[in-house]
Design a protein around this motif. Structure first.
Motif, short mmCIF file in Angstrom:
data_model
loop_
_atom_site.label_atom_id
_atom_site.label_comp_id
_atom_site.label_asym_id
_atom_site.label_seq_id
_atom_site.Cartn_x
_atom_site.Cartn_y
_atom_site.Cartn_z
N ASP A 173 0.81 -1.22 0.00
CA ASP A 173 0.00 0.00 0.00
C ASP A 173 0.84 1.27 0.00
O ASP A 173 0.34 2.36 0.30
N ILE A 184 -7.04 20.12 -1.52
CA ILE A 184 -7.31 19.08 -0.52
C ILE A 184 -6.29 19.17 0.62
O ILE A 184 -5.08 19.27 0.37
N ARG A 185 -6.78 19.11 1.85
CA ARG A 185 -5.89 19.21 3.02
C ARG A 185 -5.63 17.85 3.63
O ARG A 185 -6.50 16.98 3.64
N THR A 186 -4.44 17.68 4.16
CA THR A 186 -4.06 16.46 4.85
C THR A 186 -2.88 16.78 5.76
O THR A 186 -2.56 17.95 5.98
N THR A 187 -2.25 15.76 6.31
CA THR A 187 -1.06 15.97 7.15
C THR A 187 0.06 15.05 6.67
O THR A 187 -0.18 14.03 6.02
N GLU A 233 2.67 12.32 7.27
CA GLU A 233 2.82 11.20 8.19
C GLU A 233 4.28 10.81 8.38
O GLU A 233 4.71 10.50 9.48
N LEU A 265 1.80 10.83 3.10
CA LEU A 265 0.70 11.61 3.67
C LEU A 265 -0.27 10.71 4.42
O LEU A 265 -0.37 9.50 4.16
N ALA A 266 -0.99 11.33 5.35
CA ALA A 266 -1.89 10.55 6.21
C ALA A 266 -3.11 10.04 5.44
O ALA A 266 -3.67 9.00 5.79
N ASP A 267 -3.52 10.76 4.40
CA ASP A 267 -4.73 10.39 3.66
C ASP A 267 -4.38 9.97 2.24
O ASP A 267 -3.37 10.39 1.67
N ASP A 268 -5.25 9.17 1.68
CA ASP A 268 -5.10 8.72 0.30
C ASP A 268 -5.63 9.83 -0.61
O ASP A 268 -6.84 9.94 -0.84
N VAL A 269 -4.71 10.65 -1.13
CA VAL A 269 -5.08 11.84 -1.90
C VAL A 269 -4.65 11.64 -3.35
O VAL A 269 -3.60 11.07 -3.63
#
Length: 431
Positions: A242, A268-271, A273, A295-299
């Motif tokens: 992944d 799109i915002r995220t953080t 990781e 990144l923390a999110d799947d963007v």
């Protein structure tokens, strides 16, 4: 003080630039013994009593003049106090594009003039280009000072004329230094010379060692994160089924795990990781470092997007004004359809209008010109098919610059600076 200084040379043909670069390499012991031996033998064959140090760098210059290679040569040298990367640019007027390239990342430029000729048209052109590029520090090397009858008077007059020019172009007196030199004999290159008692300042190398070279002068640290995505890494291996990382080089600011970021132009915002490198994870990565961000999110992110700090993220631009140095042989006219390359993004663009053309000799601007010719500098309005995420060039040189490219042949036609960079120059006053 930074231990690395990025500098460039500029000057007209036969001002002695190759000899100066050769002298810098020789005096800092940055050339091999067999190279010196070869230069000495070649100099003897030419009937010279001393080594012709221009031979250390003239090979590439000769190729340029024959049309084989038209490029910027990078030289590396060091002293006990600092390391240097020098962009050696050609002097011919038709190679102004190479001066733009070499000086675009320079923290200091050495501009040469021949003491017998003084400030000439090409000197003024180079100074104007360097001012528009936002080069923080400038040295005027008044070369061949040993060949004039009254060197003290000549040096004073050239310095006064050049100071008047640089003042109009927006430099402060603290950012400009004039040095009388003889690159051939080494006067005021590594050490101060007894042959110039009228000059009490530092030698060229002493100045290069001591001049402040903060990256803040280019806006690299004054902004939040600017991270152009160069490549999306998805190995799809059994060990990392992944894994999705975003590789690139940090163009401004810094980043650490836990930082809030925004992906542009999508918004799109995220953080963040994790920060990966071939040597392991990092707790923080600074400007200039090549890293992979997790990144923390799947963007949905692709090459050309920019990951930026939330606090000062720039607005994506679909249309904007810019200052451009036109480098194409054919003139630029309103309505031209080109490719625009900004960071890692390339998109179609149209030049909506030509706002003004800058005369770098008289420091005046003509409004609504019909065209921009080779080496002309002007302000244009641009529309792009896909929005770009750019800062004003005066805020950050790296994220505020772009290239205009021929969509048919792929040649670079123009170097652009986002915003009204011409406003930093005292346009209209003349010199």
């Amino acid at each position: 003080m930074s231990d690395l200084l990025r500098l460039a040379t500029a000057g007209s043909v036969d001002d002695g630039k190759s000899t100066l670069v050769g002298r810098l390499l020789f005096d800092t012991k940055s050339v091999l013994a067999d190279q010196i031996d070869a230069v000495t033998r070649a100099s003897v064959d030419k009937g010279l009593a001393t080594p012709d140090l221009s031979l250390l760098v003239d090979g590439l210059r000769a190729e340029r003049e024959q049309g084989i290679t038209i490029d910027v040569a990078y030289r590396y040298f060091a002293t006990p106090r600092r390391s240097f990367v020098l962009a050696d640019t050609p002097g011919h007027v038709q190679y102004t594009r190479n001066t733009v390239s070499g000086a675009s990342t320079a923290q200091l430029v050495i501009l040469l003039v021949d003491a017998r000729k003084g400030v000439i048209e090409q000197t003024r052109r180079h100074a104007a280009v360097l001012a528009l590029l936002g080069v923080p520090k400038l040295v005027l090397a008044v070369n061949k000072i040993d060949l004039v009858d009254d060197p003290a008077t000549v040096f004073t007059e050239i310095s006064a004329e050049f100071n008047q020019l640089t003042d109009k172009l927006g430099w402060s007196s603290e950012d400009v230094l004039e040095i009388p030199v003889s690159a051939l004999h080494g006067d005021n290159i590594a050490t101060r010379s007894t042959n110039t008692p009228y000059y009490t300042g530092p030698s060229l190398i002493e100045h290069l060692e001591s001049v402040p070279a903060d990256a803040d002068s280019t806006g690299e640290h004054s902004l939040g994160l600017r991270f152009p995505v160069q490549y999306v890494i998805r190995p799809r291996t059994a060990d990392h089924p992944d894994y999705r990382g975003y590789a690139g080089q940090i163009a401004a600011g810094a980043v650490a795990p836990g930082d809030a970021v925004v992906v542009l132009p999508s918004g799109i915002r995220t953080t963040v990781e994790r920060i990966d490198t071939p040597d392991g994870e990092l707790a923080v990565a600074q400007v200039g470092r090549s890293v992979t961000l997790i990144l923390a999110d799947d963007v949905d992110i692709s090459r050309g997007d920019i990951i930026a700090s939330v606090a000062d993220a720039p607005e994506p631009l679909e249309s904007f004004e810019a200052t451009v140095c036109w480098l194409g042989d054919k003139p630029l006219r309103p309505g031209a359809r080109l490719l625009l390359k900004h960071g890692t993004r390339t998109t179609q663009a149209i030049v909506a209008s030509l706002i003004e053309r800058f005369d770098e000799q008289r420091l005046v601007a003509a409004e609504n010109p019909e065209s921009l010719q080779l080496n002309d500098i002007g302000r244009i309005a641009v529309r792009v098919a896909e929005p770009i995420t750019a800062d004003d060039y005066r805020v950050n040189r790296h994220t505020g610059s772009f290239l205009l490219i021929d969509p048919a042949g792929g040649n670079t036609l123009g170097a652009g600076l986002v915003g009204d960079v011409l406003s930093s120059v005292e346009v209209g006053a003349g010199v």
